[in-house]
Each structure stands twice: as C-alpha cells, then as structure tokens.
Motif scaffolding. Structure first.
Motif, PDB file in Angstrom:
ATOM      1  N   SER A   2     -31.004  -3.388   4.069  1.00  0.00           N
ATOM      2  CA  SER A   2     -31.708  -2.278   4.708  1.00  0.00           C
ATOM      3  C   SER A   2     -31.490  -0.978   3.938  1.00  0.00           C
ATOM      4  CB  SER A   2     -31.222  -2.113   6.151  1.00  0.00           C
ATOM      5  OG  SER A   2     -29.858  -1.782   6.162  1.00  0.00           O
ATOM      6  N   GLU A   3     -32.252   0.029   4.309  1.00  0.00           N
ATOM      7  CA  GLU A   3     -32.100   1.338   3.678  1.00  0.00           C
ATOM      8  C   GLU A   3     -30.773   1.968   4.077  1.00  0.00           C
ATOM      9  OE1 GLU A   3     -35.299   4.083   4.031  1.00  0.00           O
ATOM     10  OE2 GLU A   3     -36.781   2.486   4.041  1.00  0.00           O
ATOM     11  N   ARG A   4     -30.404   2.994   3.354  1.00  0.00           N
ATOM     12  CA  ARG A   4     -29.184   3.736   3.626  1.00  0.00           C
ATOM     13  C   ARG A   4     -29.279   4.397   4.999  1.00  0.00           C
ATOM     14  NH1 ARG A   4     -26.808   7.777  -0.693  1.00  0.00           N
ATOM     15  NH2 ARG A   4     -28.239   6.535  -1.891  1.00  0.00           N
ATOM     16  N   ALA A   5     -28.253   4.259   5.804  1.00  0.00           N
ATOM     17  CA  ALA A   5     -28.201   4.921   7.102  1.00  0.00           C
ATOM     18  C   ALA A   5     -27.828   6.381   6.881  1.00  0.00           C
ATOM     19  CB  ALA A   5     -27.187   4.254   8.007  1.00  0.00           C
ATOM     20  N   PHE A  42     -18.717   1.914   6.345  1.00  0.00           N
ATOM     21  CA  PHE A  42     -18.741   0.985   7.458  1.00  0.00           C
ATOM     22  C   PHE A  42     -17.472   0.147   7.404  1.00  0.00           C
ATOM     23  CE2 PHE A  42     -19.934  -3.233   9.122  1.00  0.00           C
ATOM     24  CZ  PHE A  42     -20.204  -2.870  10.434  1.00  0.00           C
TER      25      PHE A  42
END
Length: 68
Positions: A2-5, A42
């Motif tokens: 997924s894209e960067r949060a 994370f």
C-alpha cells in the motif's frame, strides 16, 4: 504494497503542513512549521490481552523499537 501512511499533524507543534523527507528514509517526515523532522515506524499489532496502558507489540518488538 500500500501507499505510505501519512501523519495528520506534527507530533511536536501540531501543524498539518507535513512533507515526506527525502533525507530521512522510509517513514520520515518534515514539518514546514517548526522545521523538525521525525520518523514513523510500525511496531506491530497488540495482542488482545494488552488493551490498556503501555504494552509490548505482539510481533516481539524490543524496548529499543519503542523509544525513537
């Protein structure tokens, strides 16, 4: 993958003018307001039994990972 949060605000001054940091590597951000750079990491998911207070990530993160 997924894209960067993206963080919603700076953890130091609370401003929302954030940009990804080219120098800081993965998860690094720069605040245009207070000119600070910070990094998000994370650590893992918490186990269901660790719902309150300070807890250890379920993936076995160590103490050094929690203080950045």
């Amino acid at each position: 993958m997924s894209e960067r949060a993206a963080p919603f605000h700076c953890p130091y001054c609370g401003d929302e003018d954030l940009r990804p940091s080219a120098e800081g590597g993965h998860g690094a951000w720069e605040c245009a307001s207070c000119r600070r750079a910070f990094q998000l990491k994370f650590l893992g998911l918490l186990s269901p039994s660790n719902t309150g207070g300070r807890s250890t990530p379920a993936n076995g993160g160590n103490q050094d990972d929690q203080h950045g």
